[in-house]
Enzyme design. Structure first.
Site, PDB file in Angstrom:
ATOM      1  N   ASP A 196       0.832  -1.193   0.000  1.00 16.83           N
ATOM      2  CA  ASP A 196       0.000   0.000   0.000  1.00 16.83           C
ATOM      3  C   ASP A 196       0.873   1.252   0.000  1.00 16.83           C
ATOM      4  O   ASP A 196       1.929   1.294   0.645  1.00 16.83           O
ATOM      5  CB  ASP A 196      -0.879   0.021   1.259  1.00 16.83           C
ATOM      6  CG  ASP A 196      -2.355  -0.043   0.944  1.00 16.83           C
ATOM      7  OD1 ASP A 196      -2.788   0.687   0.046  1.00 16.83           O
ATOM      8  OD2 ASP A 196      -3.085  -0.819   1.595  1.00 16.83           O
TER       9      ASP A 196
ATOM     10  N   HIS B  91     -10.819  -4.643   3.513  1.00 16.20           N
ATOM     11  CA  HIS B  91     -10.773  -4.289   4.931  1.00 16.20           C
ATOM     12  C   HIS B  91     -11.693  -3.124   5.285  1.00 16.20           C
ATOM     13  O   HIS B  91     -11.724  -2.707   6.451  1.00 16.20           O
ATOM     14  CB  HIS B  91      -9.336  -3.925   5.310  1.00 16.20           C
ATOM     15  CG  HIS B  91      -8.825  -2.719   4.560  1.00 16.20           C
ATOM     16  ND1 HIS B  91      -8.541  -2.747   3.220  1.00 16.20           N
ATOM     17  CD2 HIS B  91      -8.581  -1.449   4.967  1.00 16.20           C
ATOM     18  CE1 HIS B  91      -8.128  -1.560   2.829  1.00 16.20           C
ATOM     19  NE2 HIS B  91      -8.162  -0.747   3.864  1.00 16.20           N
ATOM     20  N   ASP B  92     -12.433  -2.588   4.307  1.00 21.50           N
ATOM     21  CA  ASP B  92     -13.266  -1.416   4.550  1.00 21.50           C
ATOM     22  C   ASP B  92     -14.765  -1.697   4.501  1.00 21.50           C
ATOM     23  O   ASP B  92     -15.557  -0.806   4.787  1.00 21.50           O
ATOM     24  CB  ASP B  92     -12.952  -0.319   3.513  1.00 21.50           C
ATOM     25  CG  ASP B  92     -11.691   0.453   3.846  1.00 21.50           C
ATOM     26  OD1 ASP B  92     -11.348   0.558   5.035  1.00 21.50           O
ATOM     27  OD2 ASP B  92     -11.049   0.967   2.911  1.00 21.50           O
TER      28      ASP B  92
ATOM     29  N   ASP C  45      -3.749   4.002  -2.352  1.00 24.98           N
ATOM     30  CA  ASP C  45      -4.937   4.288  -1.557  1.00 24.98           C
ATOM     31  C   ASP C  45      -5.522   5.647  -1.928  1.00 24.98           C
ATOM     32  O   ASP C  45      -4.790   6.635  -2.038  1.00 24.98           O
ATOM     33  CB  ASP C  45      -4.557   4.285  -0.062  1.00 24.98           C
ATOM     34  CG  ASP C  45      -5.737   4.521   0.843  1.00 24.98           C
ATOM     35  OD1 ASP C  45      -6.571   3.611   0.971  1.00 24.98           O
ATOM     36  OD2 ASP C  45      -5.823   5.622   1.419  1.00 24.98           O
TER      37      ASP C  45
ATOM     38  N   GLU D 126      -6.937   2.745  -6.084  1.00 28.09           N
ATOM     39  CA  GLU D 126      -8.259   2.668  -5.462  1.00 28.09           C
ATOM     40  C   GLU D 126      -9.027   3.942  -5.802  1.00 28.09           C
ATOM     41  O   GLU D 126      -8.548   5.046  -5.542  1.00 28.09           O
ATOM     42  CB  GLU D 126      -8.139   2.536  -3.946  1.00 28.09           C
ATOM     43  CG  GLU D 126      -9.496   2.482  -3.247  1.00 28.09           C
ATOM     44  CD  GLU D 126      -9.452   2.904  -1.786  1.00 28.09           C
ATOM     45  OE1 GLU D 126     -10.287   2.405  -1.014  1.00 28.09           O
ATOM     46  OE2 GLU D 126      -8.602   3.737  -1.421  1.00 28.09           O
TER      47      GLU D 126
END
Length: 543
Positions: A99, A331-332, A201, A270
């Site tokens: 990331d 993970h969100d 991200d 993303e």
């Protein structure tokens, strides 16, 4: 067959390091834990791992608030541990994607600590600062994703700073060329350490509207959540001005120029914008921007065949040279087994969702635990860690339910994740019953099906690289073909709890096997050939 880049059609397994494996028994997962589990990861049949942030951070947003981009946070280990991880992953032929959080830093980053002191220091213009209105209110109506105003008053400068996320995550000012250079230098630091790619991200948040124009209001019927709770006032606006600005395109090209100096490296952006599919197309256009992008469009509560088809077709209609990447969990968001599935058919549905995702055109991100069919964990309020959940409790419980530790053993303490007395998040008792140790010995498990399918998929160029075309079907089925180099695979997915039949467009199709799903049946007459598919099963046919 044409040689393709490694990332085209790749399965990228997302690791949330806090919850993957705790090697030093402090209750938090770490890099050494990932190394220990590389043989397991290899056994799944995935091509790469994407590791969520492990950089130095005060952990207000669990690593997405970085205070030093070039240091490993001690809770995850050391740089030596990272180097070992890279070496061991290479031995297992697993690519490593990490990331990068470029749009903002932690408020503990030295850049911000200096910037906030005055209006005339060396870093004064490195963040987005703005004067108050005459009445002392913030400069515009922009909102933070995590709730409330996106502007925070700084008394030392007598100005507001922008934070699209937490108040402790100030946004960098990418209109400053020095900021862009410093950010790219940090990225190159990890390129020099041998990483194979970056998941970028919130990459469309790097630039903001210079005029600081107000975002327009959104009608109640249009407040559809895309990765954020619909009771969050963030959904009340069209976010035309606080992200996805035209200036960001040139920065995407600068990122690509850097990547092209390191052959084989990939970028995955993303995207969360008002038209995420259009932004994905723009950010991957012309083989000179990002290699791939993914959005929250398949991370919504709607997992119907019609919605999936409409979403994929919409992107295909906008995408030119770009290559898509799809995810149905991360993970969100709530785990897909709970978001799309049901308790009554959970195992069968999880197998189906994993295969469906890996049958779409593009690369895929598969979130840790999806290979086990894990459901959303129920977290008590007193155990909550996510600031998002704490703010919006009880209507929205935040993201902790998809972040609980991976259950490795049904018999071991803390499901084999850690020997610590206290864990950063508790292990779900329901998950413990579906631990890796249990599923390893069960030929009907989600884990067994996941492995079988991915290893079979590696031998199917149509599924790896082929174009996609959807065929008409009823509301309970998704039917599409994948074509590559004059070959074709037809995919029929039965979303229903009842058997279904589909009339094939040609009598020349033959059933394929080896993918792990129960054998479908062909029925032929003089007029028509049909395939019968059992509940929550997938049929693969070629000709």
């Amino acid at each position: 067959m044409e040689i393709q880049p490694w990332w085209r059609g790749a399965v990228i397994y997302q690791i949330y390091p806090r919850s993957f494996m705790d090697a030093n028994n402090d209750g938090i997962g770490d890099l050494v834990g990932i190394v220990e589990k590389l043989p397991y990861i290899k056994s799944l049949g995935v091509d790469a791992v994407w590791i969520s942030p492990f950089f130095k951070s005060p952990m207000k947003d669990f690593g997405y608030d970085i205070s030093d981009y070039r240091e490993i946070d001690p809770m995850f280990g050391t740089m030596d541990d990272f180097d070992v991880l890279m070496a061991k992953a290479k031995e297992h032929n697993i690519k490593v994607v990490i990331d990068q959080v470029l749009s903002h830093t932690s408020d503990q980053h030295p850049w911000f600590i200096e910037s906030r002191q005055s209006k005339d220091n060396a870093k004064a213009d490195w963040y987005v600062w703005a004067d108050a209105n005459d009445d002392g209110t913030p400069p515009n109506n922009w909102l933070s994703i995590f709730g409330g105003c996106a502007w925070q008053w700084e008394p030392r400068r007598q100005q507001y700073y922008l934070h699209n996320f937490l108040t402790s995550q100030p946004d960098l000012n990418f209109f400053n060329p020095e900021v862009q250079k410093a950010v790219l230098d940090n990225v190159e630091f990890w390129l020099k350490r041998g990483v194979d790619g970056f998941r970028l991200d919130a990459i469309n948040f790097c630039f903001h509207d210079k005029q600081l124009r107000d975002n327009p209001a959104k009608a109640p019927e249009d407040r559809k959540g895309r990765g954020f709770s619909e009771d969050n006032p963030y959904a009340f606006q069209y976010h035309y001005y606080n992200n996805t600005q035209p200036e960001n395109i040139a920065f995407m090209e600068d990122i690509r120029q850097l990547m092209d100096r390191y052959p084989g490296v990939v970028t995955l952006g993303e995207i969360s914008s008002e038209d995420s599919l259009q932004t994905m197309a723009e950010y991957t256009q012309g083989n000179k921007r990002l290699h791939m992008a993914y959005s929250f469009e398949l991370l919504t509560p709607d997992g119907s065949p019609q919605y999936i088809r409409n979403t994929v077709e919409a992107l295909e209609g906008k995408l030119a040279e770009g290559w898509p990447c799809w995810a149905i969990g991360n993970h969100d968001v709530m785990r897909v087994a709970s978001r799309w599935g049901s308790a009554a058919h959970g195992v069968a549905q999880s197998k189906m969702y994993n295969a469906l995702l890996a049958s779409l055109k593009g690369s895929i991100c598969s979130y840790q635990g999806e290979e086990l069919g894990l459901t959303e964990a129920d977290i008590a309020y007193e155990d909550l860690q996510d600031p998002y959940g704490v703010t919006f409790w009880p209507t929205f419980k935040g993201r902790d339910g998809c972040r609980t530790p991976i259950p490795w053993s049904s018999q071991a303490r803390n499901a084999g994740f850690s020997q610590s007395e206290e864990l950063w998040l508790p292990v779900s008792l329901e998950h413990q019953e579906n631990a890796v140790s249990v599923q390893e010995t069960d030929n009907e498990s989600v884990l067994h099906a996941y492995r079988t399918f991915l290893h079979w998929r590696k031998k199917q160029p149509c599924l790896l690289y082929g174009d996609i075309n959807f065929l008409e079907s009823d509301d309970n089925k998704l039917v599409f073909s994948r074509q590559y180099e004059n070959k074709e695979i037809l995919v029929v997915v039965n979303f229903s709890a009842l058997p279904t039949e589909y009339n094939l467009p040609s009598s020349n199709y033959q059933l394929m096997d080896g993918h792990g799903f129960s054998q479908a049946k062909l029925t032929k007459s003089e007029q028509q050939t049909a395939v019968s598919v059992e509940p929550f099963q997938v049929a693969y046919l070629n000709r």
